[in-house]
Design a protein around this motif. Structure first.
Motif, short mmCIF file in Angstrom:
data_model
loop_
_atom_site.label_atom_id
_atom_site.label_comp_id
_atom_site.label_asym_id
_atom_site.label_seq_id
_atom_site.Cartn_x
_atom_site.Cartn_y
_atom_site.Cartn_z
N ARG A 9 30.10 49.15 42.61
CA ARG A 9 30.50 47.97 43.38
C ARG A 9 30.45 46.75 42.45
O ARG A 9 29.68 46.73 41.50
CB ARG A 9 29.57 47.75 44.57
CG ARG A 9 29.74 48.83 45.62
CD ARG A 9 29.14 48.46 46.96
NE ARG A 9 29.53 47.17 47.50
CZ ARG A 9 30.59 46.96 48.28
NH1 ARG A 9 31.39 47.94 48.60
NH2 ARG A 9 30.84 45.76 48.76
N CYS A 10 31.24 45.76 42.77
CA CYS A 10 31.18 44.52 42.01
C CYS A 10 29.83 43.85 42.23
O CYS A 10 29.28 43.89 43.32
CB CYS A 10 32.29 43.57 42.47
SG CYS A 10 33.89 44.02 41.86
N VAL A 11 29.34 43.26 41.17
CA VAL A 11 28.11 42.49 41.26
C VAL A 11 28.47 41.01 41.21
O VAL A 11 29.48 40.63 40.61
CB VAL A 11 27.12 42.84 40.12
CG1 VAL A 11 26.67 44.28 40.23
CG2 VAL A 11 27.73 42.57 38.76
N ALA A 12 27.66 40.20 41.84
CA ALA A 12 27.91 38.76 41.81
C ALA A 12 27.91 38.28 40.37
O ALA A 12 27.04 38.65 39.59
CB ALA A 12 26.86 38.02 42.63
N CYS A 13 28.88 37.50 40.03
CA CYS A 13 29.02 37.00 38.67
C CYS A 13 28.94 35.48 38.70
O CYS A 13 29.66 34.84 39.45
CB CYS A 13 30.37 37.47 38.11
SG CYS A 13 30.57 37.14 36.36
N ARG A 14 28.05 34.94 37.90
CA ARG A 14 27.87 33.49 37.86
C ARG A 14 28.60 32.88 36.68
O ARG A 14 28.80 33.54 35.66
CB ARG A 14 26.39 33.15 37.73
CG ARG A 14 25.64 33.37 39.00
CD ARG A 14 24.24 32.88 38.82
NE ARG A 14 23.38 34.05 38.96
CZ ARG A 14 22.09 34.04 38.85
NH1 ARG A 14 21.47 32.94 38.54
NH2 ARG A 14 21.39 35.12 39.01
N LYS A 15 28.93 31.62 36.83
CA LYS A 15 29.52 30.89 35.72
C LYS A 15 28.55 30.97 34.55
O LYS A 15 27.35 30.83 34.73
CB LYS A 15 29.74 29.43 36.13
CG LYS A 15 30.56 28.65 35.16
CD LYS A 15 30.91 27.30 35.72
CE LYS A 15 31.85 26.62 34.76
NZ LYS A 15 32.53 25.50 35.34
N ARG A 64 46.78 46.57 50.93
CA ARG A 64 45.59 47.43 50.73
C ARG A 64 44.73 46.91 49.58
O ARG A 64 43.51 46.91 49.67
CB ARG A 64 46.01 48.88 50.47
CG ARG A 64 46.78 49.51 51.59
CD ARG A 64 46.13 50.64 52.37
NE ARG A 64 44.94 51.24 51.90
CZ ARG A 64 44.85 52.44 51.30
NH1 ARG A 64 45.92 53.17 51.08
NH2 ARG A 64 43.68 52.92 50.93
N VAL A 65 45.37 46.45 48.49
CA VAL A 65 44.61 45.89 47.37
C VAL A 65 43.91 44.61 47.83
O VAL A 65 42.76 44.37 47.48
CB VAL A 65 45.51 45.64 46.15
CG1 VAL A 65 44.77 44.90 45.05
CG2 VAL A 65 46.06 46.96 45.62
N GLY A 66 44.59 43.81 48.64
CA GLY A 66 43.97 42.60 49.18
C GLY A 66 42.76 42.90 50.05
O GLY A 66 41.75 42.20 50.00
N GLU A 67 42.85 43.95 50.85
CA GLU A 67 41.71 44.35 51.69
C GLU A 67 40.53 44.80 50.83
O GLU A 67 39.37 44.47 51.11
CB GLU A 67 42.14 45.47 52.65
CG GLU A 67 43.10 44.98 53.72
CD GLU A 67 43.79 46.11 54.46
OE1 GLU A 67 43.56 47.31 54.17
OE2 GLU A 67 44.60 45.79 55.36
N LEU A 68 40.82 45.54 49.76
CA LEU A 68 39.77 45.94 48.81
C LEU A 68 39.12 44.70 48.20
O LEU A 68 37.90 44.60 48.11
CB LEU A 68 40.37 46.82 47.71
CG LEU A 68 39.49 47.07 46.48
CD1 LEU A 68 38.29 47.94 46.85
CD2 LEU A 68 40.31 47.72 45.37
N ALA A 69 39.95 43.75 47.78
CA ALA A 69 39.44 42.53 47.15
C ALA A 69 38.50 41.78 48.09
O ALA A 69 37.42 41.32 47.68
CB ALA A 69 40.60 41.63 46.73
N GLU A 70 38.87 41.67 49.35
CA GLU A 70 38.02 40.99 50.33
C GLU A 70 36.70 41.74 50.52
O GLU A 70 35.64 41.13 50.58
CB GLU A 70 38.73 40.87 51.68
CG GLU A 70 39.64 39.69 51.77
CD GLU A 70 38.89 38.36 51.67
OE1 GLU A 70 38.09 38.03 52.57
OE2 GLU A 70 39.10 37.65 50.67
N ALA A 71 36.78 43.07 50.59
CA ALA A 71 35.57 43.88 50.79
C ALA A 71 34.61 43.75 49.61
O ALA A 71 33.39 43.76 49.79
CB ALA A 71 35.95 45.35 51.00
N GLU A 72 35.15 43.61 48.40
CA GLU A 72 34.32 43.53 47.19
C GLU A 72 33.98 42.10 46.79
O GLU A 72 33.15 41.88 45.92
CB GLU A 72 35.03 44.23 46.02
CG GLU A 72 35.19 45.72 46.19
CD GLU A 72 33.93 46.51 45.86
OE1 GLU A 72 32.97 45.94 45.28
OE2 GLU A 72 33.89 47.70 46.18
N GLY A 73 34.67 41.13 47.37
CA GLY A 73 34.43 39.74 47.01
C GLY A 73 34.92 39.39 45.62
O GLY A 73 34.37 38.52 44.95
#
Length: 123
Positions: A9-15, A64-73
Motif C-alpha cells: 500500500r502507499c505510505v504517506a509521503c511528506r514534503k 477504475r484507475v481513479g477509484e484506485l487512486a482515491e482508495a490509496e490517496g
C-alpha cells in the motif's frame, strides 16, 4: 514477471521525503517493465499508454484507475483519448519518484489485465 508491488500500500509521503535514486528506480523498473521514466517539467515521471478498442472502454479504465487512486490517496495524471489512456505517476510533494509510484503503476497494470479480459486489445 510477477510483481510484489501489488501487495503493498502507499505510505504517506511528506514534503522533503527522499526521492528514489537512479539505482533504486532501476531496481524497481523490472517489476513494471512496460512503464517508462520520462521527464515532465524537469522531473521524472512514470508513464504508460494503455490501448483500448474504443473510447467507452478507455473511459471505464480511467475511472477504475481513479477509484484506485482515491482508495490509496495517491493521484496520477490520466489522459483519456479514443482508444488509449495514458497514466502518469509521480509524487507531487517531492517533485519526483517514490516507491509509491511504482506500487501504483503495478496496481494500474493489474487493473488493465482485468480490463483486457473484457475487451479486445489493440496494440
Amino acid at each position: 514477471m510477477k510483481t510484489t508491488l501489488t501487495g503493498e500500500r502507499c505510505v504517506a509521503c511528506r514534503k522533503g521525503a527522499p526521492r528514489l535514486t537512479d539505482a533504486e528506480i532501476a531496481g524497481l523498473r523490472h517489476e513494471v517493465p512496460e512503464w517508462e521514466v520520462v521527464q515532465r517539467e524537469g522531473m521524472p515521471v512514470l508513464e504508460r499508454a494503455f490501448p483500448f478498442p474504443d473510447f467507452a472502454k478507455a473511459l471505464h479504465f480511467g475511472q477504475r484507475v481513479g477509484e484506485l487512486a482515491e482508495a490509496e490517496g495517491h493521484h496520477p495524471a490520466i489522459l483519456t483519448e479514443w482508444g488509449k489512456v495514458t497514466v502518469s505517476w509521480w509524487t507531487h510533494k517531492i517533485h519526483g519518484l517514490h516507491r509509491n509510484d511504482f506500487i501504483m503503476a503495478a496496481k494500474t497494470d493489474a487493473i488493465y489485465k482485468t480490463e483486457a479480459h473484457h475487451s479486445v486489445r489493440k496494440e
